[in-house]
Design a protein around this motif. Sequence first.
Motif, PDB file in Angstrom:
ATOM      1  N   UNK A  46       0.868  -1.170   0.000  1.00  0.00           N
ATOM      2  CA  UNK A  46       0.000   0.000   0.000  1.00  0.00           C
ATOM      3  C   UNK A  46       0.912   1.229   0.000  1.00  0.00           C
ATOM      4  N   UNK A  47       1.186   1.745  -1.177  1.00  0.00           N
ATOM      5  CA  UNK A  47       2.158   2.829  -1.327  1.00  0.00           C
ATOM      6  C   UNK A  47       1.757   4.052  -0.512  1.00  0.00           C
ATOM      7  N   UNK A  48       0.481   4.439  -0.588  1.00  0.00           N
ATOM      8  CA  UNK A  48       0.024   5.624   0.144  1.00  0.00           C
ATOM      9  C   UNK A  48       0.154   5.424   1.655  1.00  0.00           C
ATOM     10  N   UNK A  49      -0.141   4.215   2.132  1.00  0.00           N
ATOM     11  CA  UNK A  49      -0.030   3.957   3.559  1.00  0.00           C
ATOM     12  C   UNK A  49       1.413   4.050   4.025  1.00  0.00           C
ATOM     13  N   UNK A  50       2.344   3.573   3.210  1.00  0.00           N
ATOM     14  CA  UNK A  50       3.760   3.674   3.574  1.00  0.00           C
ATOM     15  C   UNK A  50       4.211   5.122   3.612  1.00  0.00           C
ATOM     16  N   UNK A  51       3.739   5.922   2.651  1.00  0.00           N
ATOM     17  CA  UNK A  51       4.077   7.355   2.659  1.00  0.00           C
ATOM     18  C   UNK A  51       3.526   8.011   3.925  1.00  0.00           C
ATOM     19  N   UNK A  52       2.287   7.696   4.263  1.00  0.00           N
ATOM     20  CA  UNK A  52       1.668   8.265   5.455  1.00  0.00           C
ATOM     21  C   UNK A  52       2.446   7.882   6.712  1.00  0.00           C
ATOM     22  N   UNK A  53       2.866   6.637   6.769  1.00  0.00           N
ATOM     23  CA  UNK A  53       3.626   6.165   7.938  1.00  0.00           C
ATOM     24  C   UNK A  53       4.973   6.867   8.031  1.00  0.00           C
ATOM     25  N   UNK A 135       7.948   3.893  -2.526  1.00  0.00           N
ATOM     26  CA  UNK A 135       7.154   4.673  -1.580  1.00  0.00           C
ATOM     27  C   UNK A 135       8.057   5.546  -0.719  1.00  0.00           C
ATOM     28  N   UNK A 136       9.187   4.995  -0.278  1.00  0.00           N
ATOM     29  CA  UNK A 136      10.122   5.779   0.535  1.00  0.00           C
ATOM     30  C   UNK A 136      10.714   6.933  -0.268  1.00  0.00           C
ATOM     31  N   UNK A 137      10.993   6.713  -1.542  1.00  0.00           N
ATOM     32  CA  UNK A 137      11.502   7.791  -2.397  1.00  0.00           C
ATOM     33  C   UNK A 137      10.472   8.918  -2.508  1.00  0.00           C
ATOM     34  N   UNK A 138       9.211   8.566  -2.659  1.00  0.00           N
ATOM     35  CA  UNK A 138       8.161   9.580  -2.719  1.00  0.00           C
ATOM     36  C   UNK A 138       8.062  10.336  -1.402  1.00  0.00           C
ATOM     37  N   UNK A 139       8.197   9.622  -0.287  1.00  0.00           N
ATOM     38  CA  UNK A 139       8.176  10.272   1.028  1.00  0.00           C
ATOM     39  C   UNK A 139       9.302  11.288   1.161  1.00  0.00           C
ATOM     40  N   UNK A 140      10.500  10.894   0.702  1.00  0.00           N
ATOM     41  CA  UNK A 140      11.635  11.823   0.744  1.00  0.00           C
ATOM     42  C   UNK A 140      11.335  13.092  -0.064  1.00  0.00           C
ATOM     43  N   UNK A 141      10.747  12.906  -1.246  1.00  0.00           N
ATOM     44  CA  UNK A 141      10.448  14.053  -2.110  1.00  0.00           C
ATOM     45  C   UNK A 141       9.429  14.984  -1.455  1.00  0.00           C
ATOM     46  N   UNK A 142       8.396  14.420  -0.855  1.00  0.00           N
ATOM     47  CA  UNK A 142       7.363  15.220  -0.180  1.00  0.00           C
ATOM     48  C   UNK A 142       7.956  15.946   1.026  1.00  0.00           C
ATOM     49  N   UNK A 143       8.712  15.206   1.833  1.00  0.00           N
ATOM     50  CA  UNK A 143       9.304  15.781   3.044  1.00  0.00           C
ATOM     51  C   UNK A 143      10.201  16.962   2.707  1.00  0.00           C
ATOM     52  N   UNK A 148      12.021  21.590   3.395  1.00  0.00           N
ATOM     53  CA  UNK A 148      13.329  22.077   2.967  1.00  0.00           C
ATOM     54  C   UNK A 148      14.480  21.254   3.506  1.00  0.00           C
ATOM     55  N   UNK A 149      14.173  20.147   4.192  1.00  0.00           N
ATOM     56  CA  UNK A 149      15.175  19.278   4.803  1.00  0.00           C
ATOM     57  C   UNK A 149      15.170  17.939   4.068  1.00  0.00           C
ATOM     58  N   UNK A 150      16.327  17.378   3.733  1.00  0.00           N
ATOM     59  CA  UNK A 150      16.338  16.056   3.100  1.00  0.00           C
ATOM     60  C   UNK A 150      15.685  15.008   3.998  1.00  0.00           C
ATOM     61  N   UNK A 151      14.929  14.105   3.403  1.00  0.00           N
ATOM     62  CA  UNK A 151      14.325  13.016   4.166  1.00  0.00           C
ATOM     63  C   UNK A 151      15.320  11.897   4.409  1.00  0.00           C
ATOM     64  N   UNK A 152      14.914  10.931   5.238  1.00  0.00           N
ATOM     65  CA  UNK A 152      15.792   9.790   5.539  1.00  0.00           C
ATOM     66  C   UNK A 152      15.108   8.465   5.228  1.00  0.00           C
ATOM     67  N   UNK A 153      14.038   8.503   4.476  1.00  0.00           N
ATOM     68  CA  UNK A 153      13.206   7.317   4.310  1.00  0.00           C
ATOM     69  C   UNK A 153      13.822   6.280   3.378  1.00  0.00           C
ATOM     70  N   UNK A 154      14.840   6.646   2.611  1.00  0.00           N
ATOM     71  CA  UNK A 154      15.534   5.678   1.774  1.00  0.00           C
ATOM     72  C   UNK A 154      16.896   5.289   2.353  1.00  0.00           C
ATOM     73  N   UNK A 155      17.159   5.680   3.591  1.00  0.00           N
ATOM     74  CA  UNK A 155      18.433   5.338   4.224  1.00  0.00           C
ATOM     75  C   UNK A 155      18.342   3.958   4.876  1.00  0.00           C
ATOM     76  N   UNK A 156      19.479   3.512   5.409  1.00  0.00           N
ATOM     77  CA  UNK A 156      19.557   2.192   6.021  1.00  0.00           C
ATOM     78  C   UNK A 156      20.065   2.285   7.464  1.00  0.00           C
ATOM     79  N   UNK A 157      19.866   1.216   8.186  1.00  0.00           N
ATOM     80  CA  UNK A 157      20.408   1.083   9.533  1.00  0.00           C
ATOM     81  C   UNK A 157      21.164  -0.233   9.635  1.00  0.00           C
ATOM     82  N   UNK A 180      13.261   1.563   8.321  1.00  0.00           N
ATOM     83  CA  UNK A 180      12.124   1.105   9.110  1.00  0.00           C
ATOM     84  C   UNK A 180      12.219  -0.370   9.478  1.00  0.00           C
ATOM     85  N   UNK A 181      13.381  -0.984   9.242  1.00  0.00           N
ATOM     86  CA  UNK A 181      13.573  -2.380   9.607  1.00  0.00           C
ATOM     87  C   UNK A 181      13.177  -3.372   8.545  1.00  0.00           C
ATOM     88  N   UNK A 182      12.631  -2.915   7.427  1.00  0.00           N
ATOM     89  CA  UNK A 182      12.244  -3.829   6.354  1.00  0.00           C
ATOM     90  C   UNK A 182      13.469  -4.283   5.563  1.00  0.00           C
TER      91      UNK A 182
END
Length: 423
Positions: A46-53, A135-143, A148-157, A180-182
Motif C-alpha cells: 500500500x504505497x500511500x499507507x507507507x508514505x503516510x507512515x 514509496x520511501x523515495x516519494x516520502x523523501x520528495x514530499x518531506x 526544505x530538509x532532506x528526508x531519511x526514508x531511503x536510508x539504512x540502519x 524502518x527495519x524492512x
Amino acid sequence: MSLTTLIYSHVLQAELTIEITEGVQRAYKIAVVPFAAPQGEKLNTDVAQMIAQDLAGSGYFKVLARDEMLTHPTQPGQVKFRNWAAIGQDYLVIGFITKDNNLYHIQMSLFDVYKKEQLKGLRITVEAASLNMAAHHLSDAIFQKITGIPGVFTTRIAYVTSVFDAQNKPQYKLQVADYDGENPISIAQSKEPIMSPAWSPDGQKIAYVSFENKVSEVFIQTLKTGERRSVAKFKGINGSPAWSPDGKRLAITLSKDGNSDIYILTLADLSLRKLTQSWAIDTEASWSPDGKQILFTSDRGRLPQIYVMPSNGQGSAKRLTFDGNYNARGSFSADGKSIVMVQGAKGNYRIAVLDLITGSNTVLTDGPLDESPSFAPNGQAIIYARRKGDNEILSTVTLDGLTKLDIQALTGKVREPAWAPRK
C-alpha cells in the motif's frame, strides 16, 4: 551500565516493525489519499499507507486518517481544494499506479491546499519487489519539498541481533535493513559476540568488533562484495571503531599497553597513533564533521563523562558534560553544533542532546535503560536501543522529544543501532 558493559554488550534476535508511540504538536496537516491500483489487481504494498507512515513518524506531519477523508481523488482534475480546507488540511497527496508488463508506474502529486496549487509531481517506475522503496523515495520528495530538509526514508540502519539455536547457544548476526527495519540482510554472523557497527562515510563499508576468534578484533567489511579484513587484533581490548570523515582512518579503543586509550588507525598502512594518554578508561571515540576533533568517554574525573580533544593530538582534553553522573557514547550532529549521548542519573539511563553553542542539555527519552544513540543523516532524529518490558528494542526519537517510534521487536532482543549516511 559501566564502560565495560558499553564495550562488550550483546543482543538477541528480533523482527522489526514500526510502532508510533507518541503524537506530535505544531505539525503540518497532510492527507495522503489511497493510490489507485492497476485495474483488477490488488497490490501487496500500500504505497500511500507507507508514505503516510513515513511522514507521521518524522514528527513534522500529522496525517489525516483515511476514515476522515471526504473524497478519494487519484487524478489532479478530481481535486476539490475546498473539501480539504474544510477539514483543516495544509497539504494533499494523491496518486495512481499503472502496470506495463512487469513494471509498475507510480504517479504522485503533492498540493498546497490553501494556495490551491500543485507543488510537485513525480513519476517512478519499478518492479513489484521495489514498490516499498519507491514509496520511501516519494516520502523523501514530499518531506523535502515541504520542510526544505532532506528526508531519511531511503536510508539504512545496521544493528546486531542473536538467536538461540537448538543447543541453546546464541548465534550473533550483524544486520543491515531499510530505515524502518524492512528488508533485513545478514552480513556477518558468529557464535561469539558481534558489536559496535560503524558506517563508512560513503555508506559502502561497515567496521565492527567480532569475538569470533575468541578475542576482540576490529573488522572492515565491504557491503557490495562481502569482502572483509581484520584491521586491529592487539592484545587486550580492540573496540569502538569510528570512521574519520574522509574515510581514511579509524579511531579505535585499544588496551594493548595495559590501559584503555584512544588510538588513530590509518587504514592505508595500518599504522597507529596514540591519542589519549591517561590512567583512566578512555573509549567510544567519535569524530567531529570536519575531522578536527574527537569526542570520547572517560572516567578520568572518577565518573564516566564526555571529553573532546584535537584529533591531531596537539592539545589537551576538555570535559563537555556536567549534567548527570554518567554521560557516555557521545557523537556529533552533522552540523557539529550538538552531541547526542547516553545520560545517567540514579540508575536511569536516557538519551540526551547537548547544544554546544548554548550549553543547554535536553533529555529526549524516559529510560530506564536507553543506549547506543545514532543521529539520522539529516540530524532530525536519533535511533537508539531501549528496554520495553522484557524485550530490548530499537526506537527513534525526534530532536524535540515529541515523536517516538518503536522499531518493535516481536520476539527476542536487538541492540547497537547505527544509522547509515545518505547514499
